[in-house]
Design a protein around this motif. Sequence first.
Motif, PDB file in Angstrom:
ATOM      1  N   ARG A 185       0.831  -1.201   0.000  1.00  0.00           N
ATOM      2  CA  ARG A 185       0.000   0.000   0.000  1.00  0.00           C
ATOM      3  C   ARG A 185       0.867   1.253   0.000  1.00  0.00           C
ATOM      4  O   ARG A 185       0.584   2.232  -0.693  1.00  0.00           O
ATOM      5  CB  ARG A 185      -0.930  -0.039   1.213  1.00  0.00           C
ATOM      6  CG  ARG A 185      -1.972   1.052   1.242  1.00  0.00           C
ATOM      7  CD  ARG A 185      -2.940   0.818   2.386  1.00  0.00           C
ATOM      8  NE  ARG A 185      -3.691  -0.405   2.170  1.00  0.00           N
ATOM      9  CZ  ARG A 185      -4.199  -1.145   3.138  1.00  0.00           C
ATOM     10  NH1 ARG A 185      -4.011  -0.784   4.395  1.00  0.00           N
ATOM     11  NH2 ARG A 185      -4.874  -2.238   2.866  1.00  0.00           N
ATOM     12  N   TRP A 208       2.358   1.779  -3.445  1.00  0.00           N
ATOM     13  CA  TRP A 208       1.366   2.266  -4.411  1.00  0.00           C
ATOM     14  C   TRP A 208       1.108   3.752  -4.207  1.00  0.00           C
ATOM     15  O   TRP A 208       1.011   4.528  -5.152  1.00  0.00           O
ATOM     16  CB  TRP A 208       0.083   1.464  -4.257  1.00  0.00           C
ATOM     17  CG  TRP A 208      -1.027   1.952  -5.132  1.00  0.00           C
ATOM     18  CD1 TRP A 208      -2.115   2.658  -4.756  1.00  0.00           C
ATOM     19  CD2 TRP A 208      -1.139   1.784  -6.537  1.00  0.00           C
ATOM     20  NE1 TRP A 208      -2.911   2.936  -5.830  1.00  0.00           N
ATOM     21  CE2 TRP A 208      -2.334   2.406  -6.936  1.00  0.00           C
ATOM     22  CE3 TRP A 208      -0.347   1.152  -7.500  1.00  0.00           C
ATOM     23  CZ2 TRP A 208      -2.749   2.425  -8.251  1.00  0.00           C
ATOM     24  CZ3 TRP A 208      -0.778   1.163  -8.817  1.00  0.00           C
ATOM     25  CH2 TRP A 208      -1.948   1.796  -9.176  1.00  0.00           C
ATOM     26  N   ARG A 209       0.998   4.197  -2.954  1.00  0.00           N
ATOM     27  CA  ARG A 209       0.715   5.602  -2.682  1.00  0.00           C
ATOM     28  C   ARG A 209       1.868   6.510  -3.081  1.00  0.00           C
ATOM     29  O   ARG A 209       1.682   7.668  -3.421  1.00  0.00           O
ATOM     30  CB  ARG A 209       0.396   5.776  -1.196  1.00  0.00           C
ATOM     31  CG  ARG A 209      -1.013   5.264  -0.821  1.00  0.00           C
ATOM     32  CD  ARG A 209      -1.213   5.266   0.674  1.00  0.00           C
ATOM     33  NE  ARG A 209      -2.601   4.932   1.016  1.00  0.00           N
ATOM     34  CZ  ARG A 209      -3.003   4.569   2.228  1.00  0.00           C
ATOM     35  NH1 ARG A 209      -2.114   4.458   3.197  1.00  0.00           N
ATOM     36  NH2 ARG A 209      -4.271   4.286   2.458  1.00  0.00           N
ATOM     37  N   ALA A 268      -1.213  -2.742  -6.646  1.00  0.00           N
ATOM     38  CA  ALA A 268      -2.526  -2.140  -6.408  1.00  0.00           C
ATOM     39  C   ALA A 268      -3.480  -3.132  -5.755  1.00  0.00           C
ATOM     40  O   ALA A 268      -4.244  -2.773  -4.853  1.00  0.00           O
ATOM     41  CB  ALA A 268      -3.108  -1.634  -7.722  1.00  0.00           C
ATOM     42  N   SER A 300      -5.065  -2.728  -1.880  1.00  0.00           N
ATOM     43  CA  SER A 300      -6.514  -2.543  -1.724  1.00  0.00           C
ATOM     44  C   SER A 300      -7.147  -3.529  -0.753  1.00  0.00           C
ATOM     45  O   SER A 300      -8.359  -3.473  -0.531  1.00  0.00           O
ATOM     46  CB  SER A 300      -7.195  -2.690  -3.088  1.00  0.00           C
ATOM     47  OG  SER A 300      -7.043  -4.000  -3.606  1.00  0.00           O
ATOM     48  N   PRO A 335      -6.558   2.921  -1.166  1.00  0.00           N
ATOM     49  CA  PRO A 335      -6.229   3.517  -2.469  1.00  0.00           C
ATOM     50  C   PRO A 335      -7.051   2.880  -3.576  1.00  0.00           C
ATOM     51  O   PRO A 335      -7.333   1.682  -3.554  1.00  0.00           O
ATOM     52  CB  PRO A 335      -4.739   3.212  -2.638  1.00  0.00           C
ATOM     53  CG  PRO A 335      -4.494   2.025  -1.763  1.00  0.00           C
ATOM     54  CD  PRO A 335      -5.436   2.153  -0.601  1.00  0.00           C
ATOM     55  N   GLU A 391      -7.494   4.555 -10.461  1.00  0.00           N
ATOM     56  CA  GLU A 391      -8.207   5.556 -11.243  1.00  0.00           C
ATOM     57  C   GLU A 391      -8.068   5.252 -12.728  1.00  0.00           C
ATOM     58  O   GLU A 391      -7.188   4.518 -13.151  1.00  0.00           O
ATOM     59  CB  GLU A 391      -7.657   6.944 -10.927  1.00  0.00           C
ATOM     60  CG  GLU A 391      -7.812   7.335  -9.460  1.00  0.00           C
ATOM     61  CD  GLU A 391      -7.217   8.704  -9.193  1.00  0.00           C
ATOM     62  OE1 GLU A 391      -6.700   9.315 -10.156  1.00  0.00           O
ATOM     63  OE2 GLU A 391      -7.271   9.158  -8.041  1.00  0.00           O
TER      64      GLU A 391
END
Length: 371
Positions: free
Chosen positions: A9, A12-13, A306, A310, A321, A324
């Motif tokens: 996580r 990814w951020r 991702a 999640s 997260p 998109e």
Amino acid sequence: AATSIRAARRRWRSAGARCPVGSLSRPVIMSPAISTGDRVLPAGGREATVGNALLDVRDLGKYFELSPRLGGHFLRGRRVLHAVDGVSFQIEKGQTLALVGESGCGKTTLARLVMRLVEPSFGAVFFSGRDVLGLDRSGVRWLRREMQIVFQDPYSSLNPRKTIEQIVGLPLKVHRIGTRAERRKRVTELLEMVGLEPAHMRRYPHEFSGGQRQRIAIARALAVSPSLVIADEPVSSLDVSIQAQVLNLLQALQRELALTYLFISHDLNVVELMSDKVAVMHAGKIVELGTTSEVFGEPMHPYTRALLASVPSLESPGVLPLLEGELISPINPGPGCRFRSRCPLATAECARQDPELETRARGHMVACIHV
């Protein structure tokens, strides 16, 4: 599991903003023909599998040509859905390979291709050294004994008009194994093996809970002593406490009967518990393949990161997260990476180059030009 998910996580951020979707727009081109005359099998052609691999899948794919009529209107051009597109992997005897990915990415279709319930558009499948796609009628009958499947929904996979004895004993009857008395004895053994009582044989599916129904489905799958069991999300429709019981049962049966599993799931916690190797699937392609510790501990592909980021966790509360961007349609997808519209690492090159699954470290494979 929680540590690896929290690390994923954070990665990814910190990956940064995505490239504008406009710069990654897919050129409108028609899909290549379904005919596989121009496709080349990997080195080895149609030779039997080597080493200790029980199942060897090579460049397997399935395209569905869709009707040009939609909503009362005829659409121009040929529309081809790329359900599975060039998938390759191996499963060794006694091993569990987990296939993970979003709903609709092609996991179940791939399982049906392996079992030859659906005929592939191209590729090759070898099982115990035999070419599955070249089997005649008697060969397919042999394959049905060696491969069995446990379906996702225990409520629809069992015939409500049949007793449990008839359901579990049907594979024995189809393959003409034993006399009627011997088949009944085998059904009794199978029910005891999965934790049910022999007295349950005379009951019907509606008299059982979801977990008990899935145990019955597992007993049916084991009736003819298969070498490979495909478990297609076998616990996704069950309560958490019942999930644990079924998963423990599957692990115990694997140890006792030396079974090999192709385990399909979208629950990453279950996958980490059950699998030896993990294949991450996105839009009909495998984007990452490696041992469970490698994929969960050091995920390489942005999509894998991702997915791990999640996963909800009580130790990491807060907003999860999100990916998109819009999904690239599997209908006439064109060239380029199919994750590029949602990838934080995407560049203009990703729209032109279709990444191949390549080995990066110690057998850990990934399909990304930026990793």
